[in-house]
Design a protein around this motif. Sequence first.
Motif, mmCIF file in Angstrom:
data_model
loop_
_atom_site.group_PDB
_atom_site.id
_atom_site.type_symbol
_atom_site.label_atom_id
_atom_site.label_comp_id
_atom_site.label_asym_id
_atom_site.label_seq_id
_atom_site.Cartn_x
_atom_site.Cartn_y
_atom_site.Cartn_z
ATOM 1 N N UNK A 8 27.445 61.896 14.195
ATOM 2 C CA UNK A 8 27.481 60.504 13.758
ATOM 3 C C UNK A 8 27.728 60.425 12.247
ATOM 4 N N UNK A 9 27.022 61.274 11.487
ATOM 5 C CA UNK A 9 27.229 61.271 10.041
ATOM 6 C C UNK A 9 28.622 61.794 9.674
ATOM 7 N N UNK A 10 29.158 62.716 10.458
ATOM 8 C CA UNK A 10 30.512 63.202 10.198
ATOM 9 C C UNK A 10 31.541 62.112 10.446
ATOM 10 N N UNK A 11 31.332 61.289 11.466
ATOM 11 C CA UNK A 11 32.277 60.204 11.720
ATOM 12 C C UNK A 11 32.254 59.192 10.573
ATOM 13 N N UNK A 12 31.073 58.952 10.016
ATOM 14 C CA UNK A 12 30.987 58.063 8.867
ATOM 15 C C UNK A 12 31.752 58.639 7.673
ATOM 16 N N UNK A 13 31.607 59.931 7.434
ATOM 17 C CA UNK A 13 32.352 60.589 6.358
ATOM 18 C C UNK A 13 33.849 60.569 6.604
ATOM 19 N N UNK A 14 34.252 60.733 7.868
ATOM 20 C CA UNK A 14 35.671 60.696 8.213
ATOM 21 C C UNK A 14 36.259 59.325 7.913
ATOM 22 N N UNK A 15 35.562 58.261 8.298
ATOM 23 C CA UNK A 15 36.056 56.912 8.026
ATOM 24 C C UNK A 15 36.134 56.646 6.527
ATOM 25 N N UNK A 16 35.163 57.170 5.775
ATOM 26 C CA UNK A 16 35.186 57.004 4.327
ATOM 27 C C UNK A 16 36.408 57.694 3.722
ATOM 28 N N UNK A 17 36.685 58.929 4.139
ATOM 29 C CA UNK A 17 37.837 59.658 3.599
ATOM 30 C C UNK A 17 39.158 59.014 4.015
ATOM 31 N N UNK A 18 39.224 58.509 5.239
ATOM 32 C CA UNK A 18 40.440 57.809 5.671
ATOM 33 C C UNK A 18 40.658 56.545 4.852
ATOM 34 N N UNK A 19 39.589 55.807 4.582
ATOM 35 C CA UNK A 19 39.700 54.617 3.758
ATOM 36 C C UNK A 19 40.162 54.956 2.353
ATOM 37 N N UNK A 63 42.464 50.381 4.963
ATOM 38 C CA UNK A 63 41.539 51.162 4.155
ATOM 39 C C UNK A 63 40.225 50.448 3.937
ATOM 40 N N UNK A 64 40.277 49.156 3.645
ATOM 41 C CA UNK A 64 39.050 48.374 3.484
ATOM 42 C C UNK A 64 38.283 48.330 4.798
ATOM 43 N N UNK A 65 39.004 48.175 5.910
ATOM 44 C CA UNK A 65 38.357 48.190 7.220
ATOM 45 C C UNK A 65 37.663 49.535 7.472
ATOM 46 N N UNK A 66 38.310 50.641 7.081
ATOM 47 C CA UNK A 66 37.691 51.958 7.262
ATOM 48 C C UNK A 66 36.442 52.115 6.401
ATOM 49 N N UNK A 67 36.465 51.579 5.178
ATOM 50 C CA UNK A 67 35.269 51.611 4.334
ATOM 51 C C UNK A 67 34.125 50.825 4.973
ATOM 52 N N UNK A 68 34.433 49.646 5.480
ATOM 53 C CA UNK A 68 33.405 48.834 6.132
ATOM 54 C C UNK A 68 32.873 49.546 7.366
ATOM 55 N N UNK A 69 33.757 50.139 8.141
ATOM 56 C CA UNK A 69 33.343 50.885 9.321
ATOM 57 C C UNK A 69 32.474 52.081 8.944
#
Length: 85
Positions: A8-19, A63-69
Amino acid sequence: MEKAIRRIFQSSGFYFLMGLLLLIISYNGEQIAVRISKPIGESSWSTSGNLIDSFTYIPLIIGIFCFILSIITFSLSMYHTKKKG
């Protein structure tokens, strides 16, 4: 259990890096649009404003959507781990 929390924490990091990557792409959107629209062997050409806008604003919005996610998934996973332990 520990593996599920880590995922779960890795998915959050992935979305942050994609954003972050998409925001960098949108910052350089004009240069990317000009490079893509240049015909091979031409020294003079014009790039439409719509193409420049699409290479700037679409990655910006995603990118903003990925940060929010990323923030939402991190908050929910943190809440879930605090609630259990």
